[in-house]
Enzyme design. Structure first.
Site, PDB file in Angstrom:
ATOM      1  N   SER A  88      18.085   1.143 149.036  1.00 22.33           N
ATOM      2  CA  SER A  88      19.504   1.470 149.021  1.00 22.33           C
ATOM      3  C   SER A  88      20.257   0.622 150.052  1.00 22.33           C
ATOM      4  O   SER A  88      20.215  -0.607 149.984  1.00 22.33           O
ATOM      5  CB  SER A  88      19.707   2.978 149.255  1.00 22.33           C
ATOM      6  N   HIS A 194      24.309   6.268 143.786  1.00 25.46           N
ATOM      7  CA  HIS A 194      23.571   5.577 142.719  1.00 25.46           C
ATOM      8  C   HIS A 194      23.754   6.275 141.368  1.00 25.46           C
ATOM      9  O   HIS A 194      22.804   6.439 140.611  1.00 25.46           O
ATOM     10  CB  HIS A 194      22.088   5.450 143.082  1.00 25.46           C
TER      11      HIS A 194
END
Length: 301
Positions: A88, A194
């Site tokens: 991430s 996400h």
């Protein structure tokens, strides 16, 4: 040679960076990062409070600061990566480690990313689904979604460890459907990262990423959204943009890195080390005091 793995937002805790502040080179890098930020992050890392530290606008910066400081420790010890990846927001430090982003641009981008994502507002959440294969979780997510209430697979962390992200009603429906899961855990995050619910931040993020100078990487980078190594700057730029709403294919990433070199988690975290081992991959964490003693044998082997 080593594969460098940089942790992401879910690894924050009060006191993080303590061992790094005892290393002169890492301490200097933390101070350098503080000077580049609009507000220093080191005091929040050291003393909290926790509610402030885990907030999106601080957590991403805190993790990145510790990742950058840990990278200087490996530099000082004479190590260099054969391949890099970041989970991430950790992908920004990976790009820096590969020579794609300069330090100032890395810090500027993480501050921009955290501000944009925090500015979306509270639209949903994330839950870890344990004990089910990713294909089954995809089916459950599709069944649980409704118009205006999406839920998607956000993180393929390891076999049997999948994180879904989306609207809370859809997350609740998925939990009711996932009767074969061994455990479902609500994550302490500020939003549905996400997932399509981050769409409001994409334009600003794309503008910031496209405006940042990027150099060709000196080693391959494995972007989250592809799980495939590349040295193509255009691919890396677009993958970094897509990552905001796209899936983190970490299981694939770990496998690719492990094919090249043993992994080392570069930050103040052991989370990626645990996920790597769950996937059958080699990994040591710099947060383990014994890792620096073990690395010469690991590299030699």
């Amino acid at each position: 040679m080593l594969g460098y793995l940089f942790p992401g937002q879910g690894t924050v805790r009060v006191g993080m960076g303590g061992w790094l502040r005892r290393r002169p080179a890492a301490h200097d890098r933390l101070r350098e990062v503080d000077a580049l930020l609009s507000r220093p992050i080191s005091p929040v890392c050291a003393r909290g409070p926790l509610a402030r530290l885990v907030a999106t606008e601080h957590a991403q910066i805190a993790v990145t600061a510790c990742n950058l400081a840990a990278l200087t420790v490996l530099d000082e010890e004479g190590y260099a990566p054969a391949v890099v990846a970041g989970h991430s927001v950790g992908e920004l430090t990976a790009l820096h480690a590969a020579g794609v982003l300069g330090l100032a641009d890395t810090v500027r981008l993480v501050e921009t990313r955290s501000r944009l994502m925090a500015g979306v507002g509270e639209t949903g959440g994330m839950r870890a689904v344990m004990g089910l294969p990713v294909g089954r979780v995809e089916e459950l997510a599709e069944a649980a979604s409704a118009p205006g209430e999406p839920v998607v697979v956000a993180l393929e962390n390891a076999p049997g460890h999948v994180v879904v992200s989306g609207a809370v009603p859809a997350l609740d429906r998925l939990a009711e459907l996932a009767t074969a899961a061994s455990k479902i855990v609500t994550l302490a995050v500020g939003n549905a990262f996400h997932s399509p619910l981050m769409a409001a931040a994409v334009d600003g993020w794309a503008e910031a990423v496209r405006a940042s100078p990027m150099r060709p990487p000196v080693v391959p980078v494995v972007p989250n959204v592809t799980g495939e190594p590349t040295t193509d700057v255009a691919v890396l730029r677009e993958a970094l943009i897509a990552q905001l709403t796209g899936r983190v294919r970490w299981t694939r990433t770990v496998a690719v890195v492990d094919e090249t070199a043993p992994g080392v988690e570069v930050g103040d975290s052991k989370v990626l080390t645990g996920l790597s081992r769950r996937a059958g991959a080699r990994c040591l964490s710099l947060a383990d005091p014994g890792t620096l003693r073990r690395l010469p044998r690991t590299v030699a082997a």
